[in-house]
Scaffold this active site. Sequence first.
Site, short mmCIF file in Angstrom:
data_model
loop_
_atom_site.label_atom_id
_atom_site.label_comp_id
_atom_site.label_asym_id
_atom_site.label_seq_id
_atom_site.Cartn_x
_atom_site.Cartn_y
_atom_site.Cartn_z
N LYS A 62 0.85 -1.19 0.00
CA LYS A 62 0.00 0.00 0.00
C LYS A 62 0.90 1.24 0.00
O LYS A 62 2.12 1.13 -0.03
CB LYS A 62 -0.94 -0.01 1.21
CG LYS A 62 -1.96 -1.17 1.12
CD LYS A 62 -3.13 -1.05 2.08
CE LYS A 62 -2.81 -1.55 3.44
NZ LYS A 62 -4.03 -1.85 4.25
N GLY A 106 3.02 7.60 1.16
CA GLY A 106 3.42 8.98 0.89
C GLY A 106 2.61 10.01 1.64
O GLY A 106 3.08 11.13 1.85
N GLU A 107 1.39 9.67 2.02
CA GLU A 107 0.53 10.65 2.67
C GLU A 107 0.16 10.27 4.09
O GLU A 107 -0.27 11.12 4.87
CB GLU A 107 -0.73 10.85 1.83
CG GLU A 107 -0.38 11.37 0.44
CD GLU A 107 -1.58 11.67 -0.43
OE1 GLU A 107 -1.51 12.61 -1.22
OE2 GLU A 107 -2.59 10.95 -0.35
#
Lengths: 168, 315, 754
Positions: C709, C712-713
């Site tokens: 998964k 990055g956020e």
Amino acid sequence: MRTTITVNGEARALDIDPRTTLLDALREHLKLTGAKKGCDHGQCGACTVLVNGTRINACLSLAVMHDGDEVTTIEGLGTPEKLHPMQQAFLSEDAYQCGYCTPGQICSAVGMLAEVEAGLPSHATADVAQPAAVDGAEIRERMSGNICRCSAYPQIVAAIEAVAGGKA
Amino acid sequence: MKPFTYERAADARAAVKAAAETPGARFIAGGTNLLDLMKLEIEAPQHLIDVSRLPMAAIEAEGEGLRIGAMATNSQVAGHAEVRRRYPVLTQAIVSGASGQLRNRATTGGNLMQRTRCPYFYDASKPCNKREPGAGCAALEGVSRETAILGASHACVAVHPSDMAVALVALDAEVETLTPSGEARRFPLMELHRLPGETPHLETHLIPGELITAVVLPPPPEGGQRYRKARDRASYATAHASIAVAGGKVALGGVAHKPWRAVTAEAALAAGASPDEAMTAELAEAQAIGENAFKLPLTARLGAATIREARGETP
Amino acid sequence: MSSVNDWAGPNPVKDNRSGLIGKGVDRYEGPLKVTGTAPYAYEVQPPSPPAYGVMVGATVATGRITGVDIAEAEAAPGVLLVWTHRNVPAQPAKGTRKHPRSTAGSKPALESDRVAYFGQPVALVVADTLENATAAARLVRLTYDAASPDVDFAARKAGAGQPPGEEDVEIGNFGEGFAASAVQLDETWTTPIQNHCQMEPCASLAWWEGDRCIAHTSIQMVKPAQHGLAETLGIDRDDVRLMTRYIGGGFGGKGQTYDDLTLAALAARALGRPVKVAFTRQQMMHGTIHRPATVQRVRLGADRDGRLNAFSLMTWTHCHRDGAFTEHASNFARTLYAAPNRLTGHRLVKLDLPGAGPMRAPGEASGTLSLECAMDELAERLGLDPVELRIRNEPPVDPENGRPFSQRQLVRCLKEGAQLFGWDRRLPTPGQVRDGRWLVGYGMAAAIRGNFLLPAKCSFSVDDDGVITVRQGMTDIGTGTYTVLAQIAAETLGVPLGQVRVEIGDSELPPAPGSGGQFGAATAGSAALMAGMNLRKAIAELATGDAESPLHGGDPAKIVFQDGVVGIENRSETLAGLIRRAAPGGLTVEGEIRPASDMREWSQQTYGAHFCEVGVDPVTGEVRVRRMLGVFAAGRIINAKTARSQLTGGMIWGAASALTEGNPVDPRYGSLLGQDLAQYLVPVQADIGEVEAIMLDEVDDKANPMGIKGVGELGNSGSGAAVANAIYNACGVRVREYPITPDKLLAGLIARGL
């Protein structure tokens, strides 16, 4: 105007508009695009180069003011085949993401360690009359002129500590 | 940048002569603020006189004091052994401003001549009496968090951004200059900068074309020294408020159009008032214009804490 | 139709025979980046010397351009052209899609006399040098019939309506549930406008080869940029080659193109030479999108044991007059905690501000700043530990739709994080710990961010030297795409990393959606795995069908790829040898990933827990982040090093949201106050102490064939709330109006007698 600047050990003769900054002279005239333009106003540090061994913002300096100076850019520190120890440390510690601030960070780190070695104080130095140590707090304060929006800050400190530790 | 011509001055006399003879001439040394403003065409000199290589970078004893050449960089001054030993408040002030790279380039004279960081001054689409006398002041009724609480006028609420100058004012420094006619002058640094009044575009009492050649420090006053600065970021940010304490001398930064010598506080301290009482007295005339109201308690609290710290007491 | 079951079987990434998956290898493009030899868009050397374009921004926020005087600019030294709406070459109207499958429509530059936001590009000057172009740009004289800008969000909030096509989501009866709750909390938080401040300002370089436009730009998504530019230029899509090899940060702000690209291409065509155009830092603040401000009302009703009975997060936000973007700050909350009575929704008001758009963790980044502080406040009212409160409200299934979670390890993140951080040392009563001049406090918050998979393609080639080349129209904005693609390729084909090449950032390459929404690695990587498996199959068939191969006649399914050698049991040959002999010139195959049709039968998220220690100077209200720790569960991790960097970077973004970042609007002018990096404060090195990110073991087999998964956020979700909660614990002051700057904190400190 005619100006000669020694860049990465090589004398480069330029016939240049007095308005041209050292940064634009490097990037647009000498095709040395390692030094980056992040803000063009001395607010981010991406353009940091070493002039006569001292780190400065290349964006806030006119090229004609550097006649006879020795400028070292990121390209002069090392190459992909033969990395400077600071470049290697940034690679190993993942001290960058997008890479745009990275040349400035690395030049700044090299200049900064020289400043520490020369005993110069910083805002993190508790007693400015005494020589400063190379610890995390000192590195963080001294590297605060180099913004990394990806925020690789902890990794940058680790990379610099690795190099500084290797020297000690 | 607007086109300009460029010359490198051979010596200080030639520099002031050229400045006197060339319309629209400006001196450039480190260039860290002038070029910043030239890129925005807030400054648009027609001729630049490069004084950066003039032999005026020495830092040397003068009597019991210290003479700092105007071309000495901020880093050189902050790192000088005598400054660190005898005038630590000056080192502390310098290293709390800007960044390492900027301090390596910025000079002592240039630091004194730097202009406000008021966002309305920097945005040329907004009225500003500094940029265009008579245009009005957008900051007065604007987003005012960083504006002045002391000595402001209805024409200008900008603050002076220097940290170094605040320490120099507390240290009773003097400025040496060369006038356009080649005459050397020396006067207290406290008298260099102006309050805005009706003419905020006039920021110093220098004659056009006058060149700062040195800053002279008298012997350090008796007592402890300390510089502190409050800001949004831990580094590389201008002050909400700052304070330099050198013995019984106190100066404030980030709160006025010039480095603010806190004479009322000094008198109060001399008369035995507590640091808190002294700061309250100093700020009696202070005025908030909205969002900058926090600067009153901030300056009072930071000021009192720093005075205590300079005395070696618990802040 | 595809199913997640199709992903259940073994594959080389899962097998991980060489152990490259998960390994923290150095970045593929690292040697170029650390030596300054990776060319970003403005730095690509074109075939002939470029001309320099400089844009002029509107100095009013709304109205019409009534007067244009370009005579002085045109006469200035070195000027090659000056354009305004009056003389710019004709472009198809905004949104035109000549090609029915274009992923973006025409985006004409200098389209009309209408000014729709402050800083909107309204003129272009191109000259022989950057200095001449910059100077001449200031000589363009425009006069405006300016209208009064409608930008006052606080004032207009009352009239905000539902975002288009949306409704509030209510489950149970929130009003009754809230009223009946023994303990209630009803508080409102505000978050300000934020700017992306990518280190590389947007920039483009374009030239023409006959009728074909070659463009380099700084962009997160290749295809929409290529299609949009073709539509704007009125040419066939194949006549635009768009490249974006290195991107100096995106964070959502480079998910769309801006006028630098259009104007570079138009001017290059008009002048018959390469043209480059960059935004200045000042122009970036208004000229590109921002994260919009929000007002968030949180209502929590709980029983005395801390079980939520009623829960609501309502968000008010704004977008540009012509836009429809909504900062969905309430969405994540639908999945986070159990409660029988739930109400969430959004209200949107259109303003004359520049464009609002996505910025790192859109929705979560803003929304966690309210809800995760509300949970802290509720815990205090209940006398419960904030970690325990969250554990008590852990839902067994998605509380909004009843779907099972594909993976949910939030509780494990909370517990392991608490232990690693030393959370048990926290004193629940604020203001108890001093370290020198600092009051010290601990805070925590949960993290959540959705997971996505989009369609993508990829090609794999093997050449005579056994070198594997990955080709994909993907981007690497600093996320690590180059590196994870190289790892997947090396692991899949059993070659050393040094034997892999990665080519991305080019519209000529097989399409991938690009970087955004933390879907990059899963999407691009899954397509790469598919292509790699197809290449394995092709190589296996080649070897077993080649009479000269020692593998001849073997079962293609039994071939092992390792160390650059292909083999079956004790028979083997080198990959290079096989290709050189049996397929000289090499092999190229494609692969493709599509979301499984049943993916959404599971609730798919990434989770984490943040712990933070701050110092508050009670004299000045200054805050320092001393220590941050995040523990995350985000599927299989491909690269421990780059994933950690993504997470720590996101955590620092959250800290910045809590402490410094916000751009005030001056309603008189419709402009933002912060117009550079001296006014808009992103964090610097000294602001950030120790930061550590721990990744839990996880494989999410409902996410994609690799079970990975995005990260990055995720780090940016919740970390700001952890900072805010730590500030409260340090000094007892709650500031609900972000950022928590000294001016705001000081008022509370004084009120508390500190």
